[in-house]
Design an enzyme around this catalytic site. Structure first.
Site: not given
Ligand code: LLP
Length: 429
Positions: A285, A357
């Site tokens: 992602g 806040c």
């Molecule tokens: N596939 C699965 C099953 C996942 O749980 C995730 C992310 C991805 C793919 C994509 O991961 P990426 O390539 O974006 O690292 N909110 C957090 C990130 C949480 C990611 C959760 N799962 C942040 O802002 O760093």
């Protein structure tokens, strides 16, 4: 000509562009660049395809589920990874057939599963025994959807503890080490479900690929064992997402071409000359959309307060943890710049704070020009992932707009700012 993997994707606006956008759309404002977004996806796809014979890239839409972004990812050949009915509905609304989507989640509601199956989802990533039982009851309806088992490979990545998921002590997936994963395979075989392979996602913002590579190898070893012990032939191995991005100059993720090669080589070392020739999948992602976005803020208040040994300069902006909760959640750091150039006056260390806040220390330690003042625009780089998708209405601030700078040089509103009517639309007094 650079190859798609060598493109410089650091996206920032010049003064004129930033002022025009802020005037037209207001601040805070999420800005995305189509060129960078498409380049990042192409670079990843190219790198993955170069690393193995059969590959499929997915886009983890939780990173940014703005419909326009999902549409571009799909146009570039990605399947869409959705982690809820809402994300599946977003993909469908973006024009993506459910047949090009994969459904993830650690606690899917039966209604969500039914919606996904009825929509004709391509694959469901099964997380737990309850889900297998539930799917087996639905399977009498003869769905053609493929199932992939999410496994916890027992690797602990180097990243923030809140975004580490590959270790044994995790709510996600079936543990390989305690035999759960094998039992899950046997159960799907017993129920004659359409199991096609295995998945893991060891963590996010990974700058060191070793845990991810270890996860991929563990998946491959498990697949081989299932073939030898139970005659189950895995057609798919999906390594999830996780590749990090350079939020600051201290972050240096592995180039995507090396990263993909490291994963694919790990798998082929394990599978060698065996009969297993699975399709390899990844679902990044952040690495696809993070660097393609920035956030524009306007400075409101600049305040100097005495602290031990000197003063602290608070620069308050017109956004904060509601549009970017990552600093509060993970201590995330970003590159923050004033849009108009640094003048003769030099730089000073500042704490950029949000307007909520709370202490809302957005960017606690950044260098900004000495003459930083009310009305200045700041741009925060690499906010394309997990900003708009994690935004809230805390303190009743409307969520910001997202604009896309198109490859043709035009500006397109992808999502307008929330209106007051929308803010109160669900309320019953
Ligand atoms: N596939 C699965 C099953 C996942 O749980 C995730 C992310 C991805 C793919 C994509 O991961 P990426 O390539 O974006 O690292 N909110 C957090 C990130 C949480 C990611 C959760 N799962 C942040 O802002 O760093």
């Amino acid at each position: 000509m650079p190859t798609p993997c060598e493109v410089d994707t650091t996206f920032r606006l010049d003064t004129q562009q930033a002022e025009d956008l802020a005037r037209q759309f207001g601040t805070p404002l999420y800005v995305l660049t189509e060129t960078c977004l498409r380049q990042r996806i192409r670079a990843y796809k190219h790198a993955f395809e170069a690393s193995a014979e059969r590959t499929q890239l997915c886009y983890a839409s939780k990173a940014n589920s703005t419909l326009g972004v999902i549409k571009i990812a799909h146009e570039e050949g990605c399947r869409i990874d959705v982690a809820s009915e809402g994300e599946l509905r977003a993909a469908i609304a973006a024009g993506v057939p459910a047949g090009d989507c994969e459904f993830h989640g650690s606690n899917k509601h039966p209604d969500e599963l039914l919606f996904a199956l009825e929509s004709g989802i391509h694959a469901i990533n099964v997380d737990n025994f309850e889900e297998i039982e539930h799917l087996s009851s639905l399977w009498q309806l003869r769905y053609t959807t493929k199932l992939v088992l999410r496994l916890a490979p027992g690797v602990d990545p180097i990243t923030h503890e809140k975004i580490a998921t590959g270790q044994e002590d995790s709510k996600f997936g079936f543990n390989i080490s305690d035999g759960s994963a094998e039992r899950a395979v046997l159960l799907t075989m017993k129920f004659k479900l359409h199991l096609v392979g295995f998945h893991c996602h060891v963590g996010s913002q990974l700058l060191d690929p070793e845990a991810q590579a270890a996860g991929a190898e563990a998946l491959a070893r498990f697949a081989l064992r299932m073939l030898e012990s139970h005659g189950f032939e895995a057609q798919v191995l999906n390594f999830g997402g996780g590749l990090g991005i350079p939020y600051t100059k201290d972050d240096s993720p592995l180039p995507v071409i090396e990263y993909c090669r490291r994963l694919a080589d790990g798998v082929s070392n394990v599978l060698g000359e065996t009969s297993l020739k699975p399709l390899l999948m990844q679902e990044p992602g952040r690495a696809l959309v993070g660097e393609a976005g920035l956030t524009l803020y306007q400075v409101g208040v600049v305040k100097e307060v005495p602290v031990a040994g000197g003063t602290r300069v608070y620069v308050s902006v017109d956004g904060g943890l509601a549009d970017n909760p990552r600093p509060a959640l993970y201590g995330a750091e970003y590159t923050v710049e004033r849009v108009s150039p640094v003048t003769e006056s030099g730089l000073k260390r500042c704490t950029v704070s949000g307007r909520h806040c709370e202490t809302d220390e957005l960017f606690p330690n950044v260098l900004l020009p000495n003459d930083i003042a009310q009305g200045d625009l700041l741009q925060v780089l690499c906010t394309g992932a997990y900003n708009s998708s994690m935004a809230s209405n805390y303190n009743r601030y409307p969520r910001p707009a997202t604009v896309l700078l198109t490859t043709e040089g035009t500006t397109r509103l992808l999502q307008r700012q929330e209106t007051w009517d929308e803010m109160f639309a669900r309320e019953i007094v």
